[in-house]
Design an enzyme around this catalytic site. Structure first.
Site, PDB file in Angstrom:
ATOM      1  N   TRP A  22      -5.447 -20.252 -10.534  1.00  5.32           N
ATOM      2  CA  TRP A  22      -4.038 -20.371 -10.178  1.00  5.32           C
ATOM      3  C   TRP A  22      -3.867 -21.129  -8.854  1.00  5.32           C
ATOM      4  CZ3 TRP A  22      -1.245 -18.528  -5.961  1.00  5.32           C
ATOM      5  CH2 TRP A  22       0.163 -18.598  -6.075  1.00  5.32           C
ATOM      6  N   SER A  86     -11.144 -17.421 -12.781  1.00  2.00           N
ATOM      7  CA  SER A  86      -9.985 -16.576 -12.499  1.00  2.00           C
ATOM      8  C   SER A  86      -8.936 -16.716 -13.611  1.00  2.00           C
ATOM      9  CB  SER A  86      -9.422 -16.946 -11.119  1.00  2.00           C
ATOM     10  OG  SER A  86      -8.577 -15.937 -10.620  1.00  2.00           O
ATOM     11  N   LEU A  87      -7.748 -17.210 -13.311  1.00  2.00           N
ATOM     12  CA  LEU A  87      -6.742 -17.429 -14.359  1.00  2.00           C
ATOM     13  C   LEU A  87      -7.287 -18.355 -15.444  1.00  2.00           C
ATOM     14  CD1 LEU A  87      -3.886 -17.309 -15.576  1.00  2.00           C
ATOM     15  CD2 LEU A  87      -3.243 -19.166 -14.014  1.00  2.00           C
ATOM     16  N   PHE A 148      -3.698 -16.655   0.731  1.00  2.00           N
ATOM     17  CA  PHE A 148      -4.337 -16.572  -0.585  1.00  2.00           C
ATOM     18  C   PHE A 148      -5.744 -17.165  -0.546  1.00  2.00           C
ATOM     19  CE2 PHE A 148      -4.964 -18.735  -4.790  1.00  2.00           C
ATOM     20  CZ  PHE A 148      -5.237 -17.584  -5.510  1.00  2.00           C
ATOM     21  N   LEU A 149      -5.905 -18.306   0.104  1.00  2.00           N
ATOM     22  CA  LEU A 149      -7.225 -18.917   0.212  1.00  2.00           C
ATOM     23  C   LEU A 149      -8.177 -18.026   1.003  1.00  2.00           C
ATOM     24  CD1 LEU A 149      -6.378 -22.689   0.864  1.00  2.00           C
ATOM     25  CD2 LEU A 149      -6.895 -21.556  -1.298  1.00  2.00           C
ATOM     26  N   THR A 150      -7.665 -17.396   2.050  1.00  2.00           N
ATOM     27  CA  THR A 150      -8.500 -16.494   2.847  1.00  2.00           C
ATOM     28  C   THR A 150      -8.965 -15.309   2.015  1.00  2.00           C
ATOM     29  OG1 THR A 150      -7.335 -17.126   4.872  1.00  2.00           O
ATOM     30  CG2 THR A 150      -8.581 -15.075   4.931  1.00  2.00           C
ATOM     31  N   LEU A 151      -8.087 -14.782   1.162  1.00  2.00           N
ATOM     32  CA  LEU A 151      -8.460 -13.682   0.279  1.00  2.00           C
ATOM     33  C   LEU A 151      -9.593 -14.084  -0.657  1.00  2.00           C
ATOM     34  CD1 LEU A 151      -5.177 -11.938  -0.937  1.00  2.00           C
ATOM     35  CD2 LEU A 151      -7.055 -10.905   0.342  1.00  2.00           C
ATOM     36  N   GLN A 152      -9.582 -15.322  -1.103  1.00  2.00           N
ATOM     37  CA  GLN A 152     -10.583 -15.776  -2.062  1.00  2.00           C
ATOM     38  C   GLN A 152     -11.997 -15.765  -1.486  1.00  2.00           C
ATOM     39  OE1 GLN A 152      -9.719 -18.903  -4.889  1.00  2.00           O
ATOM     40  NE2 GLN A 152      -7.722 -19.209  -3.986  1.00  2.00           N
ATOM     41  N   ASP A 212     -15.747  -9.468  -4.398  1.00  2.00           N
ATOM     42  CA  ASP A 212     -14.495 -10.109  -4.805  1.00  2.00           C
ATOM     43  C   ASP A 212     -13.333  -9.137  -4.588  1.00  2.00           C
ATOM     44  OD1 ASP A 212     -12.356 -11.344  -6.164  1.00  2.00           O
ATOM     45  OD2 ASP A 212     -13.692 -12.223  -7.655  1.00  2.00           O
ATOM     46  N   HIS A 240     -14.560 -14.532  -4.237  1.00  2.00           N
ATOM     47  CA  HIS A 240     -13.874 -14.921  -5.467  1.00  2.00           C
ATOM     48  C   HIS A 240     -14.241 -16.328  -5.958  1.00  2.00           C
ATOM     49  CE1 HIS A 240     -10.778 -14.424  -8.483  1.00  2.00           C
ATOM     50  NE2 HIS A 240     -10.166 -15.529  -8.119  1.00  2.00           N
TER      51      HIS A 240
END
EC number: 3.1.1.85
Length: 259
Positions: A22, A86-87, A148-152, A212, A240
């Site tokens: 995504w 992922s998606l 969001f990128l940091t979460l990945q 992840d 992730h």
């Protein structure tokens, strides 16, 4: 609508279709592209409204897991391995079920069969958190995407390098279409392919990071048990995006799947 697709590698090698996650685009595979091209005829696809692919905003069903695989199916080679991140992994599952004569094998990277928590599914994200994310995306796209990128990359052994690669890839092409982003989030909120896994007859490779924080590792372990013919590679100190943080293990796994 015609999706943007780039092909690389030896024409005599097996066809390998790569589907990104995504809000990203097919350029995210650049770090492993050339090495994979030594073994495969690669096909890098931009999903609808992402990268160089046009959006299909006129379709009222675009925000479902029924429509997006249809657009990808139109460009699939006659015989291929489909690798989804992922998606992209959820889309790959649908393709394997709909196109069993063309999709010979499947690789699911950081994929979960059900993204949000349900009464009978503990390994998902809280629905309220995903809805808040969608709201923040509309208010401040740039800041929300940075988070969001940091979460990945959270939990990875070399998170700063992986984050740098993700940021560079994202910036190389235009921002995703707003409607396409909303459609993707709607898919994540509503899709649940758990009951469909038992119908997948193709060999499947599952690659997941132990740390992840976006798709729970236990979801990958559960999925591995449900699939008829499946191999699980669980990578330690990995977030992730294992194809960026652990490229050697990722490439080795994909090559072995093709044999």
């Amino acid at each position: 609508m015609s999706l943007h697709i780039e092909s690389f590698g030896a024409g005599c090698g097996p066809n390998l279709v790569l589907l990104h996650g995504w809000a990203m685009h097919s350029g995210v595979w650049r770090g492993v592209r050339d090495r994979l091209a030594r073994h495969f005829h690669l096909h890098l696809v931009d999903l609808p409204g992402h990268g160089f692919s046009p959006a299909c905003t006129s379709d009222s069903q675009v925000g479902t897991l029924d429509r997006m695989p249809e657009s990808v199916a139109r460009i699939l080679p006659e015989s291929c391995i489909v690798c989804g991140w992922s998606l992209g992994g959820e889309i790959a599952i649908e393709l394997a079920l709909r196109e069993p004569m063309r999709v010979k094998k499947l690789a699911l990277i950081s994929t979960t069969p059900c993204f949000v928590k349900r009464e009978d599914w503990l390994w998902g994200m809280e629905t309220s958190m995903l809805q808040l994310f969608a709201q923040n995306l509309k208010r401040d796209y740039a800041t929300t995407m940075k988070r969001f990128l940091t979460l990945q990359v959270s939990g990875g052994s070399d998170s700063s390098s992986t984050l740098s690669q993700l940021r560079k890839s994202l910036a190389e092409r235009r921002d995703p279409d707003e409607a396409a982003l909303e459609a993707g989030l709607q898919i994540l909120l509503t899709s649940d392919v758990r009951e469909k896994l038992k119908y997948i007859e193709q060999p499947v490779l599952v690659i997941h990071g132990e740390h992840d924080v976006i798709t729970h590792p236990d979801a990958a372990k559960w999925m591995n048990k449900q699939l008829r013919e499946s191999k699980l590679i669980m990578l330690p100190r990995c977030g992730h995006a294992p194809f960026l943080s652990h490229p050697d293990q990722f490439i080795k796994g994909i090559v072995q799947l093709s044999r």
